[in-house]
Design a protein around this motif. Structure first.
Motif, PDB file in Angstrom:
ATOM      1  N   THR A   1      25.437  90.035  33.975  1.00  0.00           N
ATOM      2  CA  THR A   1      26.948  90.087  34.174  1.00  0.00           C
ATOM      3  C   THR A   1      27.639  90.008  35.570  1.00  0.00           C
ATOM      4  O   THR A   1      28.522  89.092  35.776  1.00  0.00           O
ATOM      5  N   VAL A   2      27.191  90.991  36.319  1.00  0.00           N
ATOM      6  CA  VAL A   2      27.645  91.009  37.759  1.00  0.00           C
ATOM      7  C   VAL A   2      27.050  89.830  38.332  1.00  0.00           C
ATOM      8  O   VAL A   2      27.857  89.329  39.232  1.00  0.00           O
ATOM      9  N   GLY A   3      25.777  89.385  38.087  1.00  0.00           N
ATOM     10  CA  GLY A   3      25.533  88.183  38.840  1.00  0.00           C
ATOM     11  C   GLY A   3      26.085  87.074  38.512  1.00  0.00           C
ATOM     12  O   GLY A   3      26.520  86.450  39.465  1.00  0.00           O
ATOM     13  N   VAL A   4      26.462  86.771  37.211  1.00  0.00           N
ATOM     14  CA  VAL A   4      27.278  85.639  36.721  1.00  0.00           C
ATOM     15  C   VAL A   4      28.675  85.875  37.720  1.00  0.00           C
ATOM     16  O   VAL A   4      29.165  84.743  37.736  1.00  0.00           O
ATOM     17  N   LEU A   5      29.415  86.755  37.479  1.00  0.00           N
ATOM     18  CA  LEU A   5      30.773  86.994  38.113  1.00  0.00           C
ATOM     19  C   LEU A   5      30.479  86.926  39.521  1.00  0.00           C
ATOM     20  O   LEU A   5      31.508  86.249  40.016  1.00  0.00           O
TER      21      LEU A   5
ATOM     22  N   ALA B   1      28.506  84.908  41.045  1.00  0.00           N
ATOM     23  CA  ALA B   1      28.227  83.650  41.173  1.00  0.00           C
ATOM     24  C   ALA B   1      29.743  82.583  41.001  1.00  0.00           C
ATOM     25  O   ALA B   1      30.122  81.731  41.874  1.00  0.00           O
ATOM     26  N   GLU B   2      30.477  83.247  39.893  1.00  0.00           N
ATOM     27  CA  GLU B   2      31.835  82.561  39.634  1.00  0.00           C
ATOM     28  C   GLU B   2      32.736  82.810  40.808  1.00  0.00           C
ATOM     29  O   GLU B   2      33.380  81.987  41.282  1.00  0.00           O
ATOM     30  N   LEU B   3      32.720  84.143  41.437  1.00  0.00           N
ATOM     31  CA  LEU B   3      33.417  84.554  42.421  1.00  0.00           C
ATOM     32  C   LEU B   3      33.175  83.780  43.768  1.00  0.00           C
ATOM     33  O   LEU B   3      34.101  83.292  44.336  1.00  0.00           O
TER      34      LEU B   3
ATOM     35  N   LEU C   1      31.903  80.676  43.848  1.00  0.00           N
ATOM     36  CA  LEU C   1      32.405  79.263  43.446  1.00  0.00           C
ATOM     37  C   LEU C   1      33.792  79.205  43.579  1.00  0.00           C
ATOM     38  O   LEU C   1      34.284  78.290  44.352  1.00  0.00           O
ATOM     39  N   ALA C   2      34.583  80.175  42.841  1.00  0.00           N
ATOM     40  CA  ALA C   2      35.829  80.156  43.094  1.00  0.00           C
ATOM     41  C   ALA C   2      36.575  80.246  44.705  1.00  0.00           C
ATOM     42  O   ALA C   2      37.466  79.567  45.043  1.00  0.00           O
ATOM     43  N   GLN C   3      35.855  81.040  45.524  1.00  0.00           N
ATOM     44  CA  GLN C   3      36.066  81.112  46.837  1.00  0.00           C
ATOM     45  C   GLN C   3      35.945  80.100  47.400  1.00  0.00           C
ATOM     46  O   GLN C   3      36.643  79.400  48.294  1.00  0.00           O
ATOM     47  N   ASN C   4      34.595  79.339  47.272  1.00  0.00           N
ATOM     48  CA  ASN C   4      34.711  77.749  48.004  1.00  0.00           C
ATOM     49  C   ASN C   4      35.691  76.821  47.511  1.00  0.00           C
ATOM     50  O   ASN C   4      35.995  76.177  48.474  1.00  0.00           O
ATOM     51  N   GLN C   5      36.078  76.789  46.426  1.00  0.00           N
ATOM     52  CA  GLN C   5      36.992  75.947  45.805  1.00  0.00           C
ATOM     53  C   GLN C   5      38.412  76.084  46.430  1.00  0.00           C
ATOM     54  O   GLN C   5      39.038  75.531  47.025  1.00  0.00           O
TER      55      GLN C   5
END
Length: 148
Positions: A75-79, A81-83, A85-89
């Motif tokens: 879960t931490v790994g997925v979060l 990765a999502e973080l 991605l969101a920071q890049n966006q």
């Protein structure tokens, strides 16, 4: 009976009696010690069973926690990765918005410059007699052009 046999038989009987009492006393002590040993052994067996149960419970709990920890790691790994991605966006949107704001400011400055040039030209042309008469005629023909 003879004297030596009397002297030796009675004390021997006494010794045998005392030894018999000692054997009986030691047998009683042995029975008591044996009963205590059995009670202690039963206590230790109960404690060993309780320890085994606790160990089994702890082992089960450790297995559950290992599974939960692995799930947490996923879960931490997925979060993360999502973080990322969101920071890049967010960074991309910031760059795009900054460039859009800069372009809009440049267009505004250009429009202001064009307006200033037009206003200066209009003010200069409006002072000329020929232009002033033409403007008056245009305003008379079409009231929508008045007020400029």
């Amino acid at each position: 009976m003879k004297l030596p046999s009397v002297v030796t038989v009675k004390p021997l009987l006494w010794v045998i009696g005392v030894l018999a009492l000692v054997v009986i006393a030691l047998s009683v002590c042995l029975v008591v010690v044996r009963a205590n040993a059995r009670a202690a052994a039963a206590t230790y067996e109960g404690a060993a069973t309780a320890c085994a149960s606790q160990k089994e419970g702890a082992t089960t709990r450790v297995a559950e926690l290992v599974k939960a920890n692995a799930g947490y790691g996923r879960t931490v790994g997925v979060l993360q990765a999502e973080l990322a991605l969101a920071q890049n966006q967010a960074a991309t949107l910031k760059r795009q918005s900054d460039s859009a704001v800069a372009a809009a400011e440049a267009r505004e400055a250009d429009a202001n410059q064009t307006l200033k040039q037009f206003m200066n030209r209009y003010a200069g042309q409006a002072r000329e007699t020929r232009c002033a008469l033409a403007l008056t005629e245009v305003e008379g023909s079409c009231p929508a052009f008045s007020g400029y």
